[in-house]
Enzyme design. Structure first.
Site, PDB file in Angstrom:
ATOM      1  N   ARG A 104       0.879  -1.169   0.000  1.00  0.00           N
ATOM      2  CA  ARG A 104       0.000   0.000   0.000  1.00  0.00           C
ATOM      3  C   ARG A 104       0.921   1.225   0.000  1.00  0.00           C
ATOM      4  O   ARG A 104       1.596   1.504   0.992  1.00  0.00           O
ATOM      5  CB  ARG A 104      -0.893  -0.009   1.244  1.00  0.00           C
ATOM      6  CG  ARG A 104      -1.873   1.161   1.362  1.00  0.00           C
ATOM      7  CD  ARG A 104      -2.691   0.988   2.641  1.00  0.00           C
ATOM      8  NE  ARG A 104      -3.577   2.107   2.923  1.00  0.00           N
ATOM      9  CZ  ARG A 104      -4.847   2.182   2.555  1.00  0.00           C
ATOM     10  NH1 ARG A 104      -5.382   1.177   1.878  1.00  0.00           N
ATOM     11  NH2 ARG A 104      -5.592   3.217   2.865  1.00  0.00           N
ATOM     12  N   HIS A 131      -6.850   1.112  -7.135  1.00  0.00           N
ATOM     13  CA  HIS A 131      -7.163   0.343  -5.919  1.00  0.00           C
ATOM     14  C   HIS A 131      -7.888  -0.944  -6.341  1.00  0.00           C
ATOM     15  O   HIS A 131      -9.067  -1.139  -6.045  1.00  0.00           O
ATOM     16  CB  HIS A 131      -8.038   1.180  -4.992  1.00  0.00           C
ATOM     17  CG  HIS A 131      -8.061   0.706  -3.575  1.00  0.00           C
ATOM     18  ND1 HIS A 131      -7.456  -0.461  -3.151  1.00  0.00           N
ATOM     19  CD2 HIS A 131      -8.636   1.248  -2.463  1.00  0.00           C
ATOM     20  CE1 HIS A 131      -7.645  -0.610  -1.859  1.00  0.00           C
ATOM     21  NE2 HIS A 131      -8.351   0.412  -1.417  1.00  0.00           N
ATOM     22  N   GLN A 134      -9.927  -3.245  -3.790  1.00  0.00           N
ATOM     23  CA  GLN A 134     -11.214  -2.707  -3.366  1.00  0.00           C
ATOM     24  C   GLN A 134     -12.295  -2.991  -4.400  1.00  0.00           C
ATOM     25  O   GLN A 134     -13.420  -3.368  -4.055  1.00  0.00           O
ATOM     26  CB  GLN A 134     -11.107  -1.193  -3.147  1.00  0.00           C
ATOM     27  CG  GLN A 134     -12.406  -0.547  -2.679  1.00  0.00           C
ATOM     28  CD  GLN A 134     -12.821  -1.009  -1.305  1.00  0.00           C
ATOM     29  OE1 GLN A 134     -12.077  -0.864  -0.346  1.00  0.00           O
ATOM     30  NE2 GLN A 134     -14.018  -1.571  -1.180  1.00  0.00           N
ATOM     31  N   ASP A 230     -16.715   8.042  -2.692  1.00  0.00           N
ATOM     32  CA  ASP A 230     -15.498   7.981  -1.886  1.00  0.00           C
ATOM     33  C   ASP A 230     -15.348   9.350  -1.223  1.00  0.00           C
ATOM     34  O   ASP A 230     -15.993  10.329  -1.626  1.00  0.00           O
ATOM     35  CB  ASP A 230     -14.294   7.660  -2.790  1.00  0.00           C
ATOM     36  CG  ASP A 230     -13.011   7.380  -2.023  1.00  0.00           C
ATOM     37  OD1 ASP A 230     -13.076   7.211  -0.792  1.00  0.00           O
ATOM     38  OD2 ASP A 230     -11.941   7.333  -2.659  1.00  0.00           O
ATOM     39  N   CYS A 270     -16.032   2.789  -0.095  1.00  0.00           N
ATOM     40  CA  CYS A 270     -14.841   2.031   0.298  1.00  0.00           C
ATOM     41  C   CYS A 270     -14.371   2.343   1.713  1.00  0.00           C
ATOM     42  O   CYS A 270     -13.528   1.617   2.244  1.00  0.00           O
ATOM     43  CB  CYS A 270     -13.723   2.241  -0.721  1.00  0.00           C
ATOM     44  SG  CYS A 270     -13.174   3.943  -0.884  1.00  0.00           S
ATOM     45  N   ARG A 298     -13.551  -7.456   1.425  1.00  0.00           N
ATOM     46  CA  ARG A 298     -12.125  -7.265   1.187  1.00  0.00           C
ATOM     47  C   ARG A 298     -11.370  -8.540   1.555  1.00  0.00           C
ATOM     48  O   ARG A 298     -10.437  -8.960   0.866  1.00  0.00           O
ATOM     49  CB  ARG A 298     -11.596  -6.083   2.012  1.00  0.00           C
ATOM     50  CG  ARG A 298     -12.027  -4.704   1.545  1.00  0.00           C
ATOM     51  CD  ARG A 298     -11.380  -4.298   0.237  1.00  0.00           C
ATOM     52  NE  ARG A 298      -9.933  -4.285   0.322  1.00  0.00           N
ATOM     53  CZ  ARG A 298      -9.211  -3.265   0.788  1.00  0.00           C
ATOM     54  NH1 ARG A 298      -9.807  -2.165   1.218  1.00  0.00           N
ATOM     55  NH2 ARG A 298      -7.898  -3.340   0.806  1.00  0.00           N
TER      56      ARG A 298
END
Length: 324
Positions: A104, A131, A134, A230, A270, A298
């Site tokens: 990450r 991402h 996700q 988001d 998310c 996830r």
């Protein structure tokens, strides 16, 4: 099975059939958490964090453990990577001691460099550009609630807000690979890179989907099967919220906007979410919201991805247990 080292650095690193395989495996892991254990030994998986995390850290650490492995968490500030060691050097060390590398980080070039020098699968757990983990979880959530993995193609999904961020990019590519009708809405100055949009359009045409980028939030959500958003302000920019959020105010997901989607439309985020900003409490805490299933998925989606990548890289179809 076509074997060979595989990485997941951006959403189109899987083709249509491969994405279906991973999602089917994710559904199987939902039903049986210990379906496959590719990291028995335990084998170590390096999980590197350049950015703070709750869901990514928890889901990967628990996932690696459930797959029989040891999640070796590396926080960059406490490592030589955080002190300026070249990414290539870190990759050459980790690849001799671990069975996979999860990162990450910030620039997409960092995970690409890691993958270029690794001999084990490398997974993008978030960069400034994409991402993909996700989005796999989000699609798994749609499959969970709307008829299974094979029902995803042809669905219409809408993403609203900062349409130039990593989530918008991943919905474009991931949705195109899935054969979905992807709609992205944001204000002028915060729209996706045109070259990425064209890549997504090409993929969508190959897989029976479509791409729409617009500044009109109503046009984006009209008859959508799922609405996504988001946070409007990226990590580390919270002190600039009042200034940076102003262009996004018309893209708040509220009951009035959700009314333009299908009556049974789902809402996903998310997380972390800021109620009263990008989404109202009545939506995220209401009956159309599936954000907690999304967060749990996830775990299942990433276990599926790790297992699939390791199986392909080792040429060991037995790890997939006949699911794919």
């Amino acid at each position: 099975m076509n074997s060979g080292l595989r990485h997941m650095l951006r959403d189109d690193d899987l083709d249509h059939e491969e994405q279906l395989e991973v999602l089917r495996l994710g559904m199987a892991f939902r039903a049986n958490p210990y379906l496959s254990r590719p990291f028995l030994g335990p084998q170590a998986v390096a999980i590197i964090f350049d950015k703070p995390s709750t869901r990514t850290r928890t889901s990967f650490c628990v996932g690696v453990a459930q797959l029989g492995g040891y999640p070796m968490v590396i926080d960059s500030p406490g490592s030589q990577l955080g002190r300026g060691e070249p990414v290539a050097d870190t990759a050459k060390v980790l690849t001799r001691m671990t069975s996979a590398i999860v990162w990450r980080t910030f620039g997409q070039d960092r995970v690409e460099t890691m993958a270029a020098h690794a001999t084990v699968p490398v997974i993008n757990a978030l960069t400034d550009s994409f991402h993909p983990c996700q989005v796999l979880a989000d699609f798994l959530t749609l499959a969970q609630h709307r008829g299974g993995v094979d029902a995803l193609a042809g669905m219409t999904i809408a993403y609203l807000g900062d349409a130039a961020n990593n989530m918008a990019n991943s919905y474009l590519l991931g949705g195109a690979v899935a054969g979905m009708n992807v709609r992205i809405a944001g204000p002028h100055g915060f729209l996706p890179d045109p070259s990425l949009v064209e890549q997504a359009r090409t993929l969508a045409a190959e897989n029976g989907g479509s791409i729409l980028v617009t500044t009109d939030p109503v046009q984006a959500v009209e008859d959508a099967d799922c609405v996504f958003t988001d946070t409007w302000v990226s990590m580390g920019e919270e002190d600039q919220y009042d200034v940076r959020s102003h262009p996004f105010l018309p893209y708040q997901v509220n009951a009035r906007l959700m009314a333009h989607a299908r009556p049974d439309a789902l809402f996903q985020h998310c997380l972390p979410a800021y109620r009263g900003r990008e989404v109202t409490a009545e939506v995220i805490d209401g009956p159309q919201s599936v954000v907690w299933d999304e967060a749990e998925n996830r775990l299942h989606a990433q276990k599926a991805l790790m297992t699939w990548l390791v199986a392909r890289s080792r040429g060991d179809e037995s790890l997939l247990q006949g699911v794919c």
